[in-house]
Scaffold this motif. Structure first.
Motif, PDB file in Angstrom:
ATOM      1  N   GLU A  18       5.137   4.088  -3.802  1.00 36.42           N
ATOM      2  CA  GLU A  18       4.865   5.057  -4.855  1.00 36.42           C
ATOM      3  C   GLU A  18       4.691   4.306  -6.173  1.00 36.42           C
ATOM      4  O   GLU A  18       5.137   3.167  -6.329  1.00 36.42           O
ATOM      5  N   GLN A  19       4.065   4.960  -7.148  1.00 32.15           N
ATOM      6  CA  GLN A  19       3.694   4.267  -8.385  1.00 32.15           C
ATOM      7  C   GLN A  19       4.881   3.632  -9.096  1.00 32.15           C
ATOM      8  O   GLN A  19       4.794   2.500  -9.573  1.00 32.15           O
ATOM      9  N   ILE A  42       0.804  -1.233   0.000  1.00 23.02           N
ATOM     10  CA  ILE A  42       0.000   0.000   0.000  1.00 23.02           C
ATOM     11  C   ILE A  42       0.835   1.280   0.000  1.00 23.02           C
ATOM     12  O   ILE A  42       0.534   2.229  -0.732  1.00 23.02           O
ATOM     13  N   SER A  69      -7.828  -0.261  -4.496  1.00 23.33           N
ATOM     14  CA  SER A  69      -7.921   0.695  -3.388  1.00 23.33           C
ATOM     15  C   SER A  69      -7.446   2.086  -3.802  1.00 23.33           C
ATOM     16  O   SER A  69      -7.944   3.094  -3.303  1.00 23.33           O
ATOM     17  N   LYS A  70      -6.484   2.136  -4.724  1.00 22.33           N
ATOM     18  CA  LYS A  70      -5.965   3.430  -5.178  1.00 22.33           C
ATOM     19  C   LYS A  70      -6.792   4.019  -6.326  1.00 22.33           C
ATOM     20  O   LYS A  70      -6.663   5.191  -6.648  1.00 22.33           O
ATOM     21  N   ARG A  71      -7.605   3.158  -6.959  1.00 23.50           N
ATOM     22  CA  ARG A  71      -8.498   3.584  -8.049  1.00 23.50           C
ATOM     23  C   ARG A  71      -7.751   4.344  -9.151  1.00 23.50           C
ATOM     24  O   ARG A  71      -8.168   5.420  -9.585  1.00 23.50           O
ATOM     25  N   GLU A  72      -6.633   3.757  -9.571  1.00 23.51           N
ATOM     26  CA  GLU A  72      -5.804   4.369 -10.604  1.00 23.51           C
ATOM     27  C   GLU A  72      -6.289   3.940 -11.991  1.00 23.51           C
ATOM     28  O   GLU A  72      -6.158   2.776 -12.368  1.00 23.51           O
TER      29      GLU A  72
END
Length: 346
Positions: A192-193, A189, A220-223
């Motif tokens: 970083e990307q 979690i 969870s990050k909805r990217e």
């Protein structure tokens, strides 16, 4: 004979009383020492608090803020812990991290070597809370310690993720391949990307728990940037991984082409009907409304509920639900329409 037994019992009773008195004395002395230490820490907190406050707010560093004893370090630690719960600005957080590094780093380096599990864990908690990146190598070296508890290992890995440690990827894909899905998710979690993308690229070679965790972190990050990856996983995998990818797409609420997911509204698997209804509701795909109305009559409660929620997301959703409530002969569909009409009005 009887006299000897009485004498033995008397000596034994007296010995026990002496031991109890000694134990009571020891506990009393220990308690007194602890109270004195606590009072000293409280006095130090009163002295240090305005100095730390000035530093966090204005960046002012005072020479008086130089702990020389463990109790003084404890006072600073307690004050910084309080401030982590109230400060929000990035600059203030950076100042707090600098203060912790200046005054607590050496102390924590020693604490990490403690034989006590509780001491090591508390130190790890503080290192994370204070964002003490300068201790990354010390935390990493702790993994070489024998007989680490599972909780320590996961927390160490999480801190390494928080500090964007380069060695973490190799650790998770070689040394720690037997963690649970929950463990992996807890560790991944904070990444970083750019760091997280290593795991996305490794996905096809990863074990099932790590694969599930990767998908759940994306959800969870909805990217939206991972949509192509998720759609590829959805189309090429089966079973739990395929369903997880679908759930992640539903959480993000966007796909380029809705056609494959409209078909899932007719799936034999209730889980797929459920998640497809959620995704279609987010997309507000008008052509799916007739099927969503049918799903209000589904044999599975979860599907009926998700269909009701999906319909409620449309502009005309309330009118559709009202019509179902008034015209349907299915008591389950009527109940669900009534429920989402009510929810929509709350």
């Amino acid at each position: 004979m009887f006299t000897n037994e009485l004498l033995f019992l008397s000596i034994l009773t007296l010995s026990l009383l002496v031991l109890l008195v000694i134990l009571l004395g020891y506990l009393t002395i220990r308690k007194t020492v602890e109270i004195r230490k606590r009072k000293k820490v409280e006095r130090y907190r009163e002295i240090y608090n305005p100095l730390i406050s000035s530093n966090l707010i204005e960046g002012v560093i005072s020479r008086k803020l130089t702990p020389e004893t463990i109790l003084q370090q404890k006072a600073i630690e307690q004050l910084l812990s309080r401030y982590t719960k109230v400060i929000e600005g990035e600059e203030e957080k950076a100042r707090l991290a600098r203060l912790a590094s200046m005054y607590l780093s050496n102390y924590y380096q020693k604490q990490l070597q403690s034989h006590k599990w509780s001491t090591r864990m508390n130190t790890l908690y503080h290192i994370e809370d204070f964002n003490m990146i300068d201790l990354t190598d010390d935390v990493f070296r702790l993994l070489n310690r024998k007989r680490l508890s599972h909780q320590e290992i996961i927390y160490i890995l999480r801190i390494l993720a928080l500090f964007q440690c380069n060695q973490l990827f190799d650790l998770l894909t070689t040394k720690y391949q037997d963690l649970t899905e929950f463990d992996y998710r807890h560790v991944l979690i904070p990444l970083e990307q750019k760091k997280f993308d290593q795991y996305v690229l490794h996905f096809h070679h990863a074990g099932l728990p790590l694969q599930k965790a990767i998908i759940d972190v994306i959800a969870s990050k909805r990217e939206v940037s991972y949509n192509h990856f998720l759609e590829k996983i959805f189309s090429s995998y089966s079973g739990e991984i395929r369903l997880r990818a679908l759930k992640a797409l539903a959480e993000i609420g966007y796909v380029k082409d809705s056609a494959p997911y409209l078909e899932l509204l007719y799936s034999d698997k209730w889980e797929e009907r459920l998640v497809a209804a959620k995704l279609i509701g987010s997309l507000k795909e008008g052509k799916a409304i007739p099927r969503l109305i049918e799903l209000l009559h589904d044999r599975t409660w979860w599907v009926r509920s998700q269909a009701g929620e999906a319909i409620s997301q449309f502009t005309q959703g309330k009118a559709i639900l009202q019509t179902v409530l008034e015209t349907s002969t299915d008591p389950f569909a009527k109940d669900m329409a009534w429920e989402w009409l009510h929810k929509g009005g709350e």
